[in-house]
Design an enzyme around this catalytic site. Structure first.
Site, short mmCIF file in Angstrom:
data_model
loop_
_atom_site.label_atom_id
_atom_site.label_comp_id
_atom_site.label_asym_id
_atom_site.label_seq_id
_atom_site.Cartn_x
_atom_site.Cartn_y
_atom_site.Cartn_z
N LYS A 180 0.86 -1.20 0.00
CA LYS A 180 0.00 0.00 0.00
C LYS A 180 0.89 1.24 0.00
CE LYS A 180 -3.91 2.02 2.55
NZ LYS A 180 -4.79 1.90 3.73
N SER A 194 -9.82 2.09 2.68
CA SER A 194 -8.90 2.80 1.82
C SER A 194 -7.91 1.91 1.09
CB SER A 194 -8.11 3.81 2.66
OG SER A 194 -7.28 3.15 3.59
N SER A 214 -10.28 -0.08 6.93
CA SER A 214 -9.61 0.05 5.62
C SER A 214 -8.90 -1.19 5.11
CB SER A 214 -8.61 1.20 5.66
OG SER A 214 -9.26 2.43 5.50
#
Lengths: 495, 95
Positions: free
Chosen positions: A78, A163, A187
């Site tokens: 990420k 997210s 997330s």
């Protein structure tokens, strides 16, 4: 033989150990898959050269008889984890061109365990969102689509959740064997549920936060996103551990998580919180939840009705604490030390211009709310009040865990929605996290596993929540649930 | 008290984010909506509850007060949008 990109981490480890293929071959197959899946916009930065170099180094280690728990396994990271010399954006314009001169502890742990980096995945800006729509680098498409019925039907692109949307899409689309995520209010777990994969948020303090772009520091926690529970156990093994550079990192031994996957949950008490049966809960979500209870009961566990009375206050509490911490953390983006700089006639004007141009709408909204609830005259009414309600929410779990070992809930109130939906109403977007946010407020471990399909053919997840630092019971029960659900469906385009 | 355009202007200044005058009313309405929603917390009795600042139930560790890091000026400056002579450059702040 199974395609190299369709292996699990565990399967790839076995193949590498038997010399059926090299890490270089495995990585090459994934690098090509990343390129072929560019339509998803799952990656902000691809690092194919670095990947192949790391794979060759891994093969050399293996040849010498060395190797870590993820030796030779290609992963996606990420883009909230700082990676030395590799662009790190947090999905924001304000970090334009930022190449960290250091490596986050979690990624350093992964590389030390032998893993290979494929690239940096897309995310909601500063991890603020549940759809991946707020990224400066554009939305990510969910590899899943609603199947077209005989009469056509709604086949619009869907969000992967957020997210950690790019990480979820990359794992679901079989372009990475696993990915890192971070979870502040859901997330990891919400995008895992929307994309038909496994997502584990460990206990707060289990993985170091050092070198992860800070969002809401008392809630943020890194975790693995994988296609199986066993892979989540393997990845957590490599990510977890004490780090003196994070004062909230806990100095406790990291157990061998795979040993927890015994398949035996006889006598385990599973809490079913009545407050999670929220008003208007979709019938298909309730049905899946009941199915989950039945699966665990059939495996010898004992479902127990429990009450978590302050559940309804979790989201409003979260939307005070989260923006308050974010407004403080994001004060560092000043146009002086890194990233974007928009000139101004004075230093204050430089700050104001840079932050107006560099932050997207949702980030500006949260920084302003956070500044307000922390400002003189409002601090007690909002921030202090939220901290007190947070204590009550955490205490609900403390009480419940006196009688149960694990808690079962749905992961999300719906399946993936279409790109662009819920964008006009921030509160409608916030409600995505209604089942996940309590876990962050309480600092507990939670996992989402794919458990079934919605009526229109999209993946749905079930969530298991455990006691602090008892990821083992969470993984053990998730492993049993995974076996019972036998979720083998793959998104369109993945055979 | 509803959040109005003057309040938004004030917090935007505190947060050092320029909000154009034309956007103040829309922003006030949006933020006011969120604040109205979180105000449901008022109904919770928290009279005897201590505020929770974090979830790790341990004292923060202390270390010896010694230098453990440093001597890395160029690394710190490496990402600066404008640097000179080993410093970050900003608009003039002292006349």
């Amino acid at each position: 033989m199974t395609a190299l990109t369709d292996l699990t981490n565990a399967g790839a480890r076995a193949g590498l150990a038997k010399k059926q293929f090299s890490s270089e071959e495995l990585t090459e197959a994934h690098v090509r898959a990343v390129e072929a899946a560019r339509d998803l916009n799952a990656f902000i930065t691809e690092t194919p050269d670095k990947a192949l170099e790391m794979a060759k180094a891994s093969d050399a280690r293996r040849a010498k008889g060395d190797g870590g728990v993820l030796e030779g396994i290609p992963l996606a990271i990420k883009d909230l984890f700082c990676t030395e010399g590799v662009l790190t954006t947090a999905g924001s314009h304000i970090l334009d061109g930022f190449k960290p001169t250091y490596e986050s502890t979690v990624t350093a742990n992964l590389w030390r365990s032998g893993a290979v980096m494929l690239g940096k995945t897309n995310l909601d800006e500063f991890a603020m969102g549940s759809s991946n729509m707020t990224s400066y680098y554009g939305p990510v498409a969910n590899p899943w689509r609603r199947p077209r019925g005989p009469k056509g039907g709604d086949n619009r692109p869907l969000v992967p959740g957020g997210s950690s949307g790019g990480s979820a899409a990359a794992v679901a689309a079989r372009v990475a064997l696993g990915a890192t995520g971070t979870d502040t209010g859901g997330s990891i777990r919400q995008p895992a549920a929307f994309s038909g994969i496994v997502g584990l948020k460990p206990t707060y303090g289990r993985c170091s936060r050092w070198g992860i772009v800070a969002f809401a520091s008392s809630l943020d926690q890194a975790g693995p996103m994988t296609r199986t529970v066993e892979d989540a156990a393997l990845m957590l093994q490599a990510m977890a551990g004490h780090d003196p550079k994070d004062s909230t990192s806990v100095n406790a031994p990291v157990p061998d998580y795979r040993k927890a996957l015994t398949g035996d949950i006889r006598g385990l008490k599973v809490g079913i919180p009545r407050e999670y049966r929220i008003d208007g809960l979709a019938a298909e979500i309730d049905k899946l939840w009941q199915q989950g209870i039945a699966w665990l009961r059939a495996a010898g566990a004992e479902p127990v009705d429990i009450s978590l009375p302050h559940t309804k206050y979790a989201l409003p509490t979260y939307y005070i604490i989260n923006p308050a911490e974010a407004s403080s953390n994001l004060a560092r983006y000043d146009g002086v030390r890194f990233g974007l700089r928009v000139p101004g006639d004075s230093l204050d004007e430089l700050y104001e211009n840079t932050r107006a141009a560099g932050f997207g709408k949702e980030v500006r909204r949260r920084v302003l709310i956070g500044t307000y609830v922390l400002s003189a005259g409002y601090y007690d009414a909002y921030y202090l009040k939220a901290q007190k309600v947070r204590a009550l929410i955490a205490n609900d779990f403390t009480e419940a865990f006196k009688t149960v070992d694990v808690v079962l809930t749905p992961s999300t109130p719906s399946a993936a929605f279409a790109a662009g939906e819920k964008m006009d109403d921030p509160i409608a977007m916030y409600l995505n996290d209604v089942f996940t946010v309590t876990v962050n407020l309480s600092g507990l471990p939670g996992i989402s596993i794919p458990a079934g399909l919605s009526e229109d053919g999209l993946p749905l997840g079930l969530q298991l929540i455990g006691r602090a630092f008892d990821e083992e019971t969470v993984l053990r029960s998730a492993h049993v649930l995974e076996k019972a659900a036998d979720f083998r469906r793959t998104p369109a385009g993945v055979t | 008290m509803p959040l109005d355009r003057d309040a938004v202007r004030h917090i935007a200044t505190l947060a050092r984010i320029k909000v154009p005058d034309g956007e103040l009313d829309a922003m006030a309405k949006e933020l006011d909506g969120i604040l109205h929603w979180v105000e449901q917390l008022k109904e919770v009795d928290t009279a005897d509850v201590a505020p929770m600042t974090g979830t790790v139930r341990m004292a923060l560790p202390r270390r010896r007060d010694e230098i453990t890091d440093g001597d890395c000026r160029d690394k710190i400056l490496a990402n600066g949008p404008e640097t000179a002579h080993g410093f970050f450059v900003v608009p003039k702040v002292v006349e």
